[in-house]
Write a protein that holds these residues in place. Structure first.
Motif, PDB file in Angstrom:
ATOM      1  N   ASN A  53      59.816   8.664  16.350  1.00  0.00           N
ATOM      2  CA  ASN A  53      58.929   9.825  16.423  1.00  0.00           C
ATOM      3  C   ASN A  53      58.577  10.297  15.024  1.00  0.00           C
ATOM      4  OD1 ASN A  53      59.032   9.849  19.238  1.00  0.00           O
ATOM      5  ND2 ASN A  53      60.956  10.976  19.200  1.00  0.00           N
ATOM      6  N   PRO A  55      55.891  12.472  12.448  1.00  0.00           N
ATOM      7  CA  PRO A  55      55.009  13.646  12.538  1.00  0.00           C
ATOM      8  C   PRO A  55      53.560  13.227  12.776  1.00  0.00           C
ATOM      9  CG  PRO A  55      56.456  13.808  10.630  1.00  0.00           C
ATOM     10  CD  PRO A  55      56.647  12.447  11.194  1.00  0.00           C
ATOM     11  N   GLU A  56      52.756  14.173  13.254  1.00  0.00           N
ATOM     12  CA  GLU A  56      51.331  13.926  13.529  1.00  0.00           C
ATOM     13  C   GLU A  56      50.605  13.441  12.279  1.00  0.00           C
ATOM     14  OE1 GLU A  56      49.121  14.178  16.160  1.00  0.00           O
ATOM     15  OE2 GLU A  56      50.933  14.267  17.404  1.00  0.00           O
ATOM     16  N   GLY A  57      49.792  12.413  12.421  1.00  0.00           N
ATOM     17  CA  GLY A  57      48.961  11.927  11.331  1.00  0.00           C
ATOM     18  C   GLY A  57      49.679  11.037  10.335  1.00  0.00           C
ATOM     19  N   THR A  59      51.509   7.530   9.335  1.00  0.00           N
ATOM     20  CA  THR A  59      51.528   6.129   9.731  1.00  0.00           C
ATOM     21  C   THR A  59      52.624   5.400   8.958  1.00  0.00           C
ATOM     22  OG1 THR A  59      49.142   6.208  10.079  1.00  0.00           O
ATOM     23  CG2 THR A  59      50.137   4.033   9.931  1.00  0.00           C
ATOM     24  N   THR A  74      56.230   5.842   4.789  1.00  0.00           N
ATOM     25  CA  THR A  74      54.968   6.289   5.379  1.00  0.00           C
ATOM     26  C   THR A  74      53.812   6.134   4.404  1.00  0.00           C
ATOM     27  OG1 THR A  74      55.189   8.580   4.647  1.00  0.00           O
ATOM     28  CG2 THR A  74      56.251   7.991   6.723  1.00  0.00           C
TER      29      THR A  74
END
Length: 97
Positions: A53, A55-57, A59, A74
């Motif tokens: 999982n 965080p949003e946005g 990759t 990331t």
């Protein structure tokens, strides 16, 4: 000095048997090594977590794993270290250029 009896000398007979035994041993050893390599390559060496999982946005660009933890690099130049069992975020490290 011709030996017409058809018998080979005892040393030559011993040498012939020794070479035969050594050849058989080498062939058996090669078969065992190839078998072990095939068995080793078929078993997975690492287990990947089912789902990470992020965080949003964010990759993931790279993944690595140690004993009891795994890390995700990331696209925002951070390394996120997660617990291997629970999947909870342990630490986030920012990489400065």
């Amino acid at each position: 000095m011709d030996d017409t009896s058809g018998q080979e000398p005892p040393n030559l007979k011993f040498l012939r048997r020794l070479v035969t035994v050594l050849t058989a041993t080498m062939i058996l050893g090669l078969i065992v090594l190839i078998g072990l390599i095939v068995i080793r390559l078929q078993t997975p060496s690492i287990t990947l977590p089912g789902q990470v999982n992020l965080p949003e946005g964010v990759t993931a660009t790279a993944y690595t794993q140690g004993q009891g933890w795994f890390a995700v690099v990331t696209d925002r130049n951070t390394i996120m270290i997660f617990d291997g069992q629970s999947g909870q975020l342990r630490r986030e490290i920012e990489i400065n250029n």
